[in-house]
Design an enzyme around this catalytic site. Structure first.
Site, PDB file in Angstrom:
ATOM      1  N   GLY A  29      48.581  -3.283 -47.214  1.00 38.73           N
ATOM      2  CA  GLY A  29      49.759  -2.505 -47.574  1.00 38.73           C
ATOM      3  C   GLY A  29      50.276  -1.620 -46.458  1.00 38.73           C
ATOM      4  O   GLY A  29      51.199  -0.832 -46.653  1.00 38.73           O
TER       5      GLY A  29
ATOM      6  N   SER B 217      51.571  -7.500 -41.341  1.00 39.07           N
ATOM      7  CA  SER B 217      52.343  -8.730 -41.108  1.00 39.07           C
ATOM      8  C   SER B 217      53.628  -8.414 -40.354  1.00 39.07           C
ATOM      9  O   SER B 217      53.960  -9.068 -39.359  1.00 39.07           O
ATOM     10  CB  SER B 217      52.649  -9.450 -42.426  1.00 39.07           C
ATOM     11  OG  SER B 217      53.424  -8.643 -43.277  1.00 39.07           O
ATOM     12  N   ALA B 218      54.349  -7.390 -40.789  1.00 35.34           N
ATOM     13  CA  ALA B 218      55.607  -7.050 -40.123  1.00 35.34           C
ATOM     14  C   ALA B 218      55.363  -6.622 -38.680  1.00 35.34           C
ATOM     15  O   ALA B 218      56.100  -7.015 -37.769  1.00 35.34           O
ATOM     16  CB  ALA B 218      56.327  -5.943 -40.893  1.00 35.34           C
TER      17      ALA B 218
ATOM     18  N   ASP C  76      59.909  -3.564 -44.416  1.00 33.73           N
ATOM     19  CA  ASP C  76      58.767  -3.508 -43.490  1.00 33.73           C
ATOM     20  C   ASP C  76      59.193  -3.823 -42.063  1.00 33.73           C
ATOM     21  O   ASP C  76      58.794  -3.146 -41.109  1.00 33.73           O
ATOM     22  CB  ASP C  76      57.702  -4.541 -43.881  1.00 33.73           C
ATOM     23  CG  ASP C  76      56.906  -4.137 -45.100  1.00 33.73           C
ATOM     24  OD1 ASP C  76      57.442  -3.419 -45.948  1.00 33.73           O
ATOM     25  OD2 ASP C  76      55.739  -4.563 -45.188  1.00 33.73           O
TER      26      ASP C  76
HETATM   27  N1  LIG Z   1      45.858  -8.958 -36.361  1.00 37.84           N
HETATM   28  C1  LIG Z   1      46.452 -10.028 -36.896  1.00 37.84           C
HETATM   29  N2  LIG Z   1      46.385 -11.241 -36.294  1.00 37.84           N
HETATM   30  C2  LIG Z   1      46.991 -12.305 -36.838  1.00 37.84           C
HETATM   31  N3  LIG Z   1      47.678 -12.305 -37.997  1.00 37.84           N
HETATM   32  C3  LIG Z   1      47.789 -11.152 -38.640  1.00 37.84           C
HETATM   33  C4  LIG Z   1      47.187  -9.945 -38.130  1.00 37.84           C
HETATM   34  N4  LIG Z   1      47.467  -8.946 -38.974  1.00 37.84           N
HETATM   35  C5  LIG Z   1      48.197  -9.505 -39.982  1.00 37.84           C
HETATM   36  N5  LIG Z   1      48.408 -10.814 -39.795  1.00 37.84           N
HETATM   37  C6  LIG Z   1      49.109 -11.736 -40.705  1.00 37.84           C
HETATM   38  O1  LIG Z   1      49.621 -10.972 -41.796  1.00 37.84           O
HETATM   39  C7  LIG Z   1      48.987 -11.351 -43.039  1.00 37.84           C
HETATM   40  C8  LIG Z   1      48.824 -10.137 -43.937  1.00 37.84           C
HETATM   41  O2  LIG Z   1      50.107  -9.722 -44.341  1.00 37.84           O
HETATM   42  P1  LIG Z   1      50.443  -9.165 -45.763  1.00 37.84           P
HETATM   43  O3  LIG Z   1      49.760  -9.961 -46.832  1.00 37.84           O
HETATM   44  O4  LIG Z   1      51.912  -9.021 -45.871  1.00 37.84           O
HETATM   45  O5  LIG Z   1      49.763  -7.729 -45.780  1.00 37.84           O
HETATM   46  P2  LIG Z   1      50.164  -6.394 -44.993  1.00 37.84           P
HETATM   47  O6  LIG Z   1      51.472  -6.645 -44.325  1.00 37.84           O
HETATM   48  O7  LIG Z   1      50.245  -5.369 -46.072  1.00 37.84           O
HETATM   49  O8  LIG Z   1      49.061  -6.086 -44.053  1.00 37.84           O
HETATM   50  C9  LIG Z   1      47.679 -11.988 -42.611  1.00 37.84           C
HETATM   51  O9  LIG Z   1      47.205 -12.898 -43.596  1.00 37.84           O
HETATM   52  C10 LIG Z   1      48.110 -12.709 -41.320  1.00 37.84           C
HETATM   53  O10 LIG Z   1      48.779 -13.907 -41.593  1.00 37.84           O
HETATM   54  C1  LIG Z   2      55.982  -5.680 -51.886  1.00 33.90           C
HETATM   55  C2  LIG Z   2      56.934  -5.483 -50.713  1.00 33.90           C
HETATM   56  O1  LIG Z   2      58.011  -4.636 -51.150  1.00 33.90           O
HETATM   57  C3  LIG Z   2      56.241  -4.761 -49.549  1.00 33.90           C
HETATM   58  C4  LIG Z   2      55.035  -5.477 -48.993  1.00 33.90           C
HETATM   59  O2  LIG Z   2      54.379  -4.669 -48.011  1.00 33.90           O
HETATM   60  P1  LIG Z   2      53.014  -5.144 -47.346  1.00 33.90           P
HETATM   61  O3  LIG Z   2      53.245  -6.481 -46.743  1.00 33.90           O
HETATM   62  O4  LIG Z   2      52.000  -5.197 -48.449  1.00 33.90           O
HETATM   63  O5  LIG Z   2      52.690  -4.101 -46.331  1.00 33.90           O
HETATM   64  C5  LIG Z   2      57.496  -6.836 -50.315  1.00 33.90           C
HETATM   65  C6  LIG Z   2      58.721  -6.770 -49.409  1.00 33.90           C
HETATM   66  O6  LIG Z   2      59.401  -5.724 -49.360  1.00 33.90           O
HETATM   67  O7  LIG Z   2      59.047  -7.801 -48.793  1.00 33.90           O
HETATM   68 MG   LIG Z   3      53.159  -7.620 -45.132  1.00 32.74          MG
END
Ligand SMILES: Nc1ncnc2c1ncn2[C@@H]1O[C@H](COP(=O)(O)OP(=O)(O)O)[C@@H](O)[C@H]1O
Ligand SMILES: C[C@@](O)(CCOP(=O)(O)O)CC(=O)O
Ligand SMILES: [Mg+2]
Length: 328
Positions: A116, A120-121, A164
């Site tokens: 969270g 990813s972003a 994000d």
């Molecule tokens: N350090 C990293 N190296 C490679 N891929 C990453 C890394 N950090 C995140 N990612 C990518 O982002 C995904 C997680 O994103 P997401 O589920 O949106 O969670 P959040 O954005 O909240 O951390 C991972 O499964 C991977 O694909």
């Molecule tokens: C649930 C959402 O509002 C945010 C997701 O944030 P994160 O990838 O969990 O950090 C999805 C989005 O805005 O695309």
């Molecule tokens: Mg994300």
């Protein structure tokens, strides 16, 4: 070789509802993903992502099918782990017109994955920025944010917001409503984060809210109510009224809980923060597991969280004023 970094974020207000056109206010924090890119002559993609561990395996992978990691886990898990980076490189090839470009990509990140905090972003923003510059093309912030958004949208089955990616590209506190993205003046906030060591999968959690919203009018109304909380939150931010911001964060957490995206450990950390005297606390991001964000100028919340069973890490987060940083 070209290196860019981009910050993660917390949501002060509005995650999930922002996917359906309600406003949201995320805030960039000083935890970064650094992506180093070197062009290759053979058109191949090789990604070294040491932090990328999912269900106990670590992957190092390349772009072609035969370069996929040779690990004994379902293909769907590998795809879940690699799709953001693959998508970012696809955007780079498209925006530069260099369809055959190959890269060595190395990712280092201090943002926990799937928790969270927008890992990813941050990875997508930094990867697109570094790889385009490696090809001699510098995107402006808006174009960078837009390309990063397209990547997230593709991975999340067309259901993503710009929040994000815009926040990570721009830094600071931002307000996003549909395609209207802008920076916000925010007061200095005493942000504390609790992390349960777990993760949730954004795509699945977003799909769960979408289904609920389609099935029940009251779930659609809950999404709209989150929008109302955010609009009140904007006023509280403009007034610098930290107590009111906290109260609205509590409310926002309750509505996210109603939409089924909290978890026992997130709720436990939220209550530990409130009991410790935080102004307010809520989950941040997609939920399901991962992080909560609380506001507390004292040490109490951080200390209480560090003794809370199920909380693996508690730390203070500074606002990241700068979004993407171009290192060389
Ligand atoms: N350090 C990293 N190296 C490679 N891929 C990453 C890394 N950090 C995140 N990612 C990518 O982002 C995904 C997680 O994103 P997401 O589920 O949106 O969670 P959040 O954005 O909240 O951390 C991972 O499964 C991977 O694909
Ligand atoms: C649930 C959402 O509002 C945010 C997701 O944030 P994160 O990838 O969990 O950090 C999805 C989005 O805005 O695309
Ligand atoms: Mg994300």
């Amino acid at each position: 070789m070209t290196l860019s970094s981009a910050p993660g974020k917390v949501y002060l207000f509005g995650e999930h509802a922002v996917v359906y056109g309600e406003p949201a206010v995320p805030c960039a924090i000083e935890r970064r993903a650094r992506v180093e890119v070197r062009q290759r002559d053979d058109g191949r993609l090789r990604v070294n992502a040491e932090d990328l561990s999912l269900n106990g395996f670590t992957v190092e992978y390349g772009a072609t099918a035969d370069a996929r990691p040779d690990v004994d886990v379902p293909e769907s898990l590998v795809t879940a782990a690699t799709q953001y980076v693959d998508g970012a490189i696809e955007q780079v090839r498209e925006v530069t017109g260099a369809e055959e470009a190959g890269f060595d990509v190395t990712i280092e990140s201090d943002i926990p994955l799937g928790a969270g905090l927008g890992s990813s972003a941050a990875v997508v923003v930094a990867a697109i920025d570094a790889a385009t510059r490696e090809l001699g093309v510098t995107l402006d912030r808006d174009e960078l944010a837009e390309r990063a958004y397209r990547t997230e949208s593709q991975v999340q089955d067309g259901q993503a917001s710009r929040a994000d990616t815009f926040c990570s590209a721009t830094g600071g506190a931002v307000r996003v409503e549909g395609d209207d993205c802008r920076s916000l003046e925010a007061p200095e906030l005493p942000i504390v984060i609790g992390f349960d060591g777990g993760a949730g999968e954004t795509g699945q959690l977003v799909a769960g809210v979408r289904d609920l919203r389609e099935e029940y009018d009251f779930a659609a109304h809950t999404v709209e109510a989150i929008g109302d909380v955010v609009r009140n939150g904007e006023d509280a931010l403009a007034d610098g009224d930290v107590e009111e911001i906290g109260r609205l964060m509590d409310f926002n957490h309750g509505l996210l809980s109603a939409l089924g995206v909290s978890s026992r450990s997130l709720d436990t950390m939220v209550w530990a923060a409130r009991d410790a005297g935080a102004h307010g606390a809520k989950l941040t991001g997609a939920g399901g597991g991962g992080c909560i964000v609380a506001l507390d100028p004292t040490e109490e919340t951080e200390t209480a969280l560090s003794f809370t069973p199920g909380c693996e890490d508690a730390f203070r987060a500074e606002l990241a004023e700068t979004g993407v940083k171009r290192v060389e």
